[in-house]
Structure formats: structure tokens, C-alpha cells
Scaffold this active site. Structure first.
Site, PDB file in Angstrom:
ATOM      1  N   HIS A 148       0.862  -1.182   0.000  1.00 22.64           N
ATOM      2  CA  HIS A 148       0.000   0.000   0.000  1.00 22.64           C
ATOM      3  C   HIS A 148       0.899   1.233   0.000  1.00 22.64           C
ATOM      4  O   HIS A 148       1.980   1.223   0.602  1.00 22.64           O
ATOM      5  CB  HIS A 148      -0.853  -0.054   1.281  1.00 22.64           C
ATOM      6  CG  HIS A 148      -1.912   0.983   1.383  1.00 22.64           C
ATOM      7  ND1 HIS A 148      -1.634   2.307   1.631  1.00 22.64           N
ATOM      8  CD2 HIS A 148      -3.263   0.898   1.282  1.00 22.64           C
ATOM      9  CE1 HIS A 148      -2.770   2.994   1.674  1.00 22.64           C
ATOM     10  NE2 HIS A 148      -3.776   2.156   1.452  1.00 22.64           N
ATOM     11  N   ASP A 178      -1.877  -2.861  -3.914  1.00 21.55           N
ATOM     12  CA  ASP A 178      -2.962  -1.902  -3.761  1.00 21.55           C
ATOM     13  C   ASP A 178      -2.691  -0.780  -4.765  1.00 21.55           C
ATOM     14  O   ASP A 178      -1.636  -0.140  -4.715  1.00 21.55           O
ATOM     15  CB  ASP A 178      -2.994  -1.356  -2.329  1.00 21.55           C
ATOM     16  CG  ASP A 178      -4.130  -0.360  -2.125  1.00 21.55           C
ATOM     17  OD1 ASP A 178      -5.042  -0.664  -1.336  1.00 21.55           O
ATOM     18  OD2 ASP A 178      -4.110   0.720  -2.758  1.00 21.55           O
ATOM     19  N   HIS A 267      -5.958  -5.349  -4.491  1.00 21.30           N
ATOM     20  CA  HIS A 267      -6.882  -4.301  -4.050  1.00 21.30           C
ATOM     21  C   HIS A 267      -7.010  -3.280  -5.167  1.00 21.30           C
ATOM     22  O   HIS A 267      -6.105  -2.466  -5.377  1.00 21.30           O
ATOM     23  CB  HIS A 267      -6.378  -3.632  -2.765  1.00 21.30           C
ATOM     24  CG  HIS A 267      -6.700  -4.419  -1.536  1.00 21.30           C
ATOM     25  ND1 HIS A 267      -6.220  -4.107  -0.293  1.00 21.30           N
ATOM     26  CD2 HIS A 267      -7.502  -5.510  -1.363  1.00 21.30           C
ATOM     27  CE1 HIS A 267      -6.699  -4.970   0.599  1.00 21.30           C
ATOM     28  NE2 HIS A 267      -7.471  -5.833  -0.039  1.00 21.30           N
ATOM     29  N   GLU A 303     -12.078  -1.696  -4.398  1.00 21.17           N
ATOM     30  CA  GLU A 303     -11.922  -1.099  -3.068  1.00 21.17           C
ATOM     31  C   GLU A 303     -12.080   0.414  -3.160  1.00 21.17           C
ATOM     32  O   GLU A 303     -11.120   1.154  -3.420  1.00 21.17           O
ATOM     33  CB  GLU A 303     -10.567  -1.468  -2.454  1.00 21.17           C
ATOM     34  CG  GLU A 303     -10.463  -1.021  -1.006  1.00 21.17           C
ATOM     35  CD  GLU A 303      -9.151  -1.414  -0.338  1.00 21.17           C
ATOM     36  OE1 GLU A 303      -9.189  -2.177   0.628  1.00 21.17           O
ATOM     37  OE2 GLU A 303      -8.098  -0.961  -0.813  1.00 21.17           O
TER      38      GLU A 303
END
Lengths: 333, 125
Positions: A148, A178, A267, A303
């Protein structure tokens, strides 16, 4: 659109509907049923500490109810979000032994609920995750490190995991990109929310200039703060924009190819769409082909995270995200 | 967005000798009370002395200063907690400016201390 057994498959994380859930507009069960009814699966991702009271304690009764619900809806459990809560006591972080136990209880909950994999977080540390590999094998639950923002595939924190993975060689350990880490812009709705809070346009422009520069994001954040103070902006206004340097970063979408063989889940972070239905902050036309052509097989959870600054309808957002993803995947195939 | 969620709508209740405010954890997931602080309670512009405030979760009443030790007690995201204020009466049907500030340190995000203040004008129930 896609083969049901291989390739990149779509899904939803209920985290996208945080405002509706927190606001008691939908129960967990109602969210699950609506995801299925609106064809926003087949993958379903859940955050343990959000959706399940008392997590990671899962009673037999709850697990039975949960699995029956999933079976009835026809959804496929894709990922359970677990947390590296090493500072439950803010003054005394968990020891590695305590953290191993804490993570193992969450892995056991994932297995009991029927999840094939968990999303774990980097504060766990490679030493703790290495010790959990046998439990993951015993339980049949893979463990994916979420990469992330501000992390990226070459960040020292991530390289430490990559080296450990190389050494341990367990098929149960992988990564979860992500897409906020490979963004091309800050979501416009973030700045809209800041304007509504009275943040001046010139300060927003200044923050964007530093966001688009090269180099370490936290170093750029410090340079932005210094430049804004020099121009006389109050700290309250300056600090309201600093989270852009941590939430969204600018790794090249192609850089995910380095770890493609270890990617076990995605994600699909997103926020805002333009008039063509394209995501503005994340270049999906560029990032999705990296995974399709790289042979990725697994789920991408849609997401939505704009709920950090507004209360837009998460279901509407996910419908758009799925439509866009299907379009780009068809083009990439 | 969580900024408007600490104080619940219709969250002010009149009680003998005081009042109670329905409050929520302004975060997406459950947190242990050891990471949460009740920073301030304001009613009609008056900041209430913490000695007159208690925090109730799942039937257990705590002094604000007692939250820090409770690594064992978790505040689930769908549950209301109740802030009891002694000696501040808000008779039923009267309108009051209520503000509650809660801060928390998510135990998986090093260095983040999130401070959320929600102010609402509420009619006491």
C-alpha cells in the site's frame, strides 16, 4: 466476461461500503446479499475487525451461519483482511511471540470461515510472518502482504519481505498490490472536500506540485510543509493536505510485474470517474494489462476509499468500477 | 467520512441530575479502548470537567482516565457508547449544542493519532 476458473476475476470488498455499514443503513448480511444481487462479485472480501464483532473469536454457530450465507448467495470468499495490531498497548508494542500468536488466531478465524487467503500488514515484520508460514500451510490459508502507498516493490520494507519469501520458498506467502501505490493523480474528490473545508486553492496547487515531483514521498511531504509555511499558510490548513503523500503514490504500474509470480490478490483501489467512466487517480488502462498479460490468476477486490472524505454511494461506485474493469480487460485480452 | 459521526443524531438524552450522549467510534473497524481517548465533552459552549464525565460501553461504566488500561475491552464499530454527564441537565425537548472529541491511535499505524470532534445541535430526548 472472464473465465470463471482462471485469470483476473472481479469482486468487492465490503470496506467500500463503510459509511452505509457504520451508519447502520445496511447490516453485514444485507451488504453481502446486495453485492450478490447486483452482480458485484463473484469475489467477496471482508475486514475481520469491521464485519465481525469479537473478531478474531469466531463461534461455531457464527461460522456456520456465515458459510451458509455465502453459499446461498453464490459468492466466493476471496480475502479476509487481518491486522498487525502490535500497539494495542501504545506504550509497549507486542513482542514477536505475542504478534505470532495474535496473527495465528486471525489465520485460524480465516480458515474457520472458509477464506483461502488473508491480507496482512507490513508492521507484522518478516520475522513474524516467516514463523507463521507453517500455520498457513497447516490451515490452508495463504498470507498476502498488502503493498500500500507509500510502499512499492523496491521499498526497503518490501524488499525485506521479498528476501524472506525467497529464502523460505513457501507457496503460502505472497503479495497484494494496492493500486493506490501506483496512482497517477490525487483523487479530485479529496481536494473538493478540502475546498469545502475552506482550504485555499493556491495551497492545494502547491501540494499537488510537490506530490507530482520525483523522490521519496515523505521527503516531498516535508518540502511541501516547509514551502507552505514560508508562504505564510497556517499549519491547520497545511496539515489537512499532508495525507496525500501517504495515501497515494506514484510507482510505475509496470513495476508490479516484478512480483507477479507472487501476487495472490489485488486491491483495486479507486475513487473518482471521468465522463468516459475512467478512474481519474489510477490509470486502469495501464495497470490492468500488466496483470492480464502477466498471467495473474485471482481476484481483484473493488476497493472504494473516497469514503475517507465523503459519503458517496459505495454500490454506485463499484458498479462503475466493474464496468470499467470489464472494458479494459476485454481490450487487454 | 467520519467527522460527523462521533455524536449520534438524536443522541442527547435527559437523565435525572444530568444527561447522556450517544457516541460512536469514528473509524471503520473495532479498536481496543487502550487506543481510544475521550478528549473533551462540550455542552452549550461549556467544556465539562472530566470528573463529571463517565464512559459506558456494553453496560460497563469507566472514568475517562480508565480507558488507557483497557487493552482487553474492544469498541465495536456498530456499538454506541454512552457519555454520561453529571450535573448538566438538559430537560426533555430543549435544544443544546453538543460537541464530543475522541482521539485514537490505530494499533497497526505507527504514529497516527486521529482526533475527531463532532458538534451537533440536539433536542434532548
Amino acid at each position: 466476461m472472464t473465465d470463471s476458473t482462471s485469470g483476473l476475476k472481479l469482486g468487492t470488498t465490503l470496506y467500500s461500503m463503510t459509511p452505509a455499514f457504520h451508519g447502520r443503513e445496511y447490516t453485514f448480511e444485507q451488504l453481502v446479499r446486495k453485492v450478490a444481487a447486483e452482480n458485484l462479485g463473484p469475489g467477496l472480501e471482508v475486514v475481520g475487525f469491521q464485519s465481525i464483532k469479537g473478531f478474531p473469536v469466531v463461534t461455531d454457530e457464527y461460522a456456520g451461519w456465515f458459510k451458509d450465507l455465502i453459499a446461498e448467495t453464490g459468492l466466493t470468499l476471496s480475502c479476509l483482511g487481518i491486522n498487525a495490531d502490535i500497539r494495542i498497548d501504545p506504550d509497549k508494542p507486542m513482542s514477536d511471540d505475542e504478534s505470532v500468536t495474535y496473527h495465528e488466531r486471525q489465520l485460524e478465524a480465516a480458515a474457520k470461515l472458509g477464506f483461502p487467503l488473508v491480507r496482512y500488514q507490513y508492521p507484522a515484520g518478516p520475522a513474524v510472518i516467516e514463523r507463521l508460514a507453517p500455520a498457513a500451510e497447516r490451515l490452508g490459508v495463504k498470507m498476502g502482504l498488502e503493498i500500500h502507498a507509500p510502499h512499492h516493490t523496491q521499498h526497503p520494507d518490501v524488499l525485506a519481505y521479498r528476501e524472506m519469501y525467497e529464502r523460505v520458498g513457501s507457496p503460502m506467502l505472497g503479495f497484494i498490490p494496492d493500486f493506490g501505490a501506483s496512482a497517477r493523480a490525487v483523487p479530485p474528490s479529496f481536494f473538493e472536500a478540502q475546498r469545502e473545508n475552506g482550504i485555499p486553492e493556491d495551497l492545494i496547487t502547491l501540494a499537488q506540485e510537490f506530490w507530482h515531483q520525483e523522490g521519496d514521498p515523505y521527503a516531498r511531504r516535508e518540502r511541501y510543509i516547509a514551502a507552505a509555511r514560508e508562504k505564510g499558510y497556517p499549519d491547520r490548513e497545511i496539515m489537512s493536505l499532508v495525507i496525500i503523500f501517504g495515501l497515494f503514490s506514484r510507482a510505475a504500474p509496470e513495476s508490479w510485474a516484478e512480483i507477479m509470480h507472487q501476487v495472490i490478490h489485488i486491491h483495486g483501489k479507486f475513487f473518482d470517474f471521468d465522463d468516459n467512466g475512467d478512474e481519474i487517480a489510477v490509470d486502469y488502462a495501464r495497470v490492468l494489462p500488466v496483470f492480464v498479460k502477466g498471467g495473474y490468476s485471482g481476484f481483484m477486490s473493488s476497493e472504494y476509499e473516497g469514503h475517507m472524505w465523503n459519503d458517496a454511494d459505495g454500490f454506485d461506485k463499484i458498479r462503475r468500477h466493474h464496468a470499467m474493469a470489464n472494458r479494459f480487460m476485454a481490450e487487454a485480452a | 467520512m467520519m467527522d460527523h459521526r462521533v455524536v449520534s443524531d438524536n443522541g442527547l438524552a435527559s437523565k435525572p441530575g444530568g444527561c447522556t450522549i450517544d457516541v460512536r467510534l469514528p473509524w471503520y473497524r473495532a479498536l481496543p479502548l487502550s487506543t481510544v481517548r475521550l478528549e473533551a465533552v462540550e455542552i452549550d459552549g461549556e467544556t465539562i470537567d472530566p470528573a463529571r464525565v463517565s464512559f459506558e460501553l456494553e453496560g460497563e461504566k469507566l472514568r475517562p482516565a480508565d480507558l488507557a488500561a483497557r487493552t482487553d475491552k474492544w469498541w465495536y464499530v456498530l456499538d454506541s457508547a454512552f457519555v454520561h454527564v453529571d450535573g448538566k441537565e438538559t430537560p426533555k425537548g430543549t435544544s443544546h449544542d453538543v460537541a464530543v472529541t475522541i482521539s485514537f491511535r490505530p494499533p497497526y499505524i505507527m504514529g497516527l493519532n486521529r482526533i475527531v470532534r463532532t458538534a451537533k445541535t440536539l433536542v434532548a430526548q
